[in-house]
Write an enzyme that holds these catalytic residues in place. Sequence first.
Site, PDB file in Angstrom:
ATOM      1  N   CYS A   5      49.133  51.159  38.167  1.00 31.36           N
ATOM      2  CA  CYS A   5      49.837  50.549  37.039  1.00 31.36           C
ATOM      3  C   CYS A   5      49.640  51.414  35.794  1.00 31.36           C
ATOM      4  CB  CYS A   5      49.288  49.146  36.793  1.00 31.36           C
ATOM      5  SG  CYS A   5      49.866  48.391  35.250  1.00 31.36           S
ATOM      6  N   HIS A  33      35.999  43.470  41.265  1.00 28.44           N
ATOM      7  CA  HIS A  33      37.455  43.573  41.172  1.00 28.44           C
ATOM      8  C   HIS A  33      37.847  45.041  41.335  1.00 28.44           C
ATOM      9  CE1 HIS A  33      41.502  43.502  39.427  1.00 28.44           C
ATOM     10  NE2 HIS A  33      41.505  42.196  39.665  1.00 28.44           N
ATOM     11  N   GLU A  35      40.198  46.858  40.151  1.00 34.07           N
ATOM     12  CA  GLU A  35      40.492  47.598  38.919  1.00 34.07           C
ATOM     13  C   GLU A  35      39.206  47.988  38.202  1.00 34.07           C
ATOM     14  OE1 GLU A  35      42.227  46.974  34.439  1.00 34.07           O
ATOM     15  OE2 GLU A  35      42.930  45.589  35.983  1.00 34.07           O
ATOM     16  N   CYS A 103      47.152  43.483  29.876  1.00 40.90           N
ATOM     17  CA  CYS A 103      48.435  43.429  30.584  1.00 40.90           C
ATOM     18  C   CYS A 103      49.326  42.369  29.939  1.00 40.90           C
ATOM     19  CB  CYS A 103      48.193  43.100  32.052  1.00 40.90           C
ATOM     20  SG  CYS A 103      49.688  42.755  32.997  1.00 40.90           S
ATOM     21  N   SER A 131      43.314  36.875  43.544  1.00 41.67           N
ATOM     22  CA  SER A 131      44.029  37.363  42.364  1.00 41.67           C
ATOM     23  C   SER A 131      43.322  36.917  41.091  1.00 41.67           C
ATOM     24  CB  SER A 131      45.472  36.843  42.367  1.00 41.67           C
ATOM     25  OG  SER A 131      46.081  37.043  41.107  1.00 41.67           O
ATOM     26  N   SER A 132      42.837  37.883  40.317  1.00 41.10           N
ATOM     27  CA  SER A 132      42.122  37.559  39.085  1.00 41.10           C
ATOM     28  C   SER A 132      43.010  36.809  38.108  1.00 41.10           C
ATOM     29  CB  SER A 132      41.606  38.849  38.429  1.00 41.10           C
ATOM     30  OG  SER A 132      40.998  38.576  37.189  1.00 41.10           O
ATOM     31  N   ASN A 133      44.237  37.307  37.888  1.00 35.38           N
ATOM     32  CA  ASN A 133      45.068  36.661  36.868  1.00 35.38           C
ATOM     33  C   ASN A 133      45.547  35.286  37.313  1.00 35.38           C
ATOM     34  OD1 ASN A 133      48.219  36.939  37.615  1.00 35.38           O
ATOM     35  ND2 ASN A 133      47.180  38.767  38.335  1.00 35.38           N
ATOM     36  N   SER A 175      51.856  39.081  40.370  1.00 32.68           N
ATOM     37  CA  SER A 175      52.391  39.786  41.541  1.00 32.68           C
ATOM     38  C   SER A 175      52.938  38.844  42.609  1.00 32.68           C
ATOM     39  CB  SER A 175      51.297  40.669  42.158  1.00 32.68           C
ATOM     40  OG  SER A 175      50.825  41.620  41.227  1.00 32.68           O
TER      41      SER A 175
END
Length: 217
Positions: A5, A33, A35, A103, A131-133, A175
């Site tokens: 990204c 995580h 990222e 983000c 998924s973190s978000n 996502s």
Amino acid sequence: MDATCPLVTKVHNEVQRMSREGLEIIMIGHAGHVEVEGTMGQAPGRMHLVQNVDEVAQLQIQDPSRLGCVTQTTLSVDDTREIMKALGERFPEIVLPRRDDICYATQNRQDAVKQLAEEAQLVLVVGAPESSNSNRLVEVASRMNVPSHLITSALDIKGTWLENVHCVGVTAGASTPEFLVDQVVERLIALSDEAEVTSLPEIDEGMHFKLPADLRR
């Protein structure tokens, strides 16, 4: 082909720049995580991970006057505000990250969930457990005292959740495929005698990314 990204690449570049300038770097994020692991790997030996305010007090920094900070992009301004405040109080000379390191999709979704939670009696977040978000969206609604659940598909919806509920808010991780969200809405309609579907106004995110160079050839 590099499919990272662009927002994450931007943070990687900031870490590399800080490392070249001899700064120690604090990263705000969640251990494990992908990222976070990728970003921490940009400057081995120079980075410290902080997950909450309590960990700020435990940091051992060699030179507080030579200190920078970055964040996991899938957190939000709300997620990081208290940690950055604590960092600023303990290390007054720290270079804190800019808001645009976050983000935009993550922040916009969390803002939308706050709107949903003001009207809904139940919030369903469509996304993966890892998924973190998506998990943060559940937390945002829960902090507003609205029952909320993370679901992977329409099949996860339990009838008991809908008892005495007249308004359900539905959102999704950044996502999550749109068809999964559509299936959840269709399932809710099928479970209701009378259902009306309304949407919050769309946000023009105004972000455009170039295709990777290999695809532009």
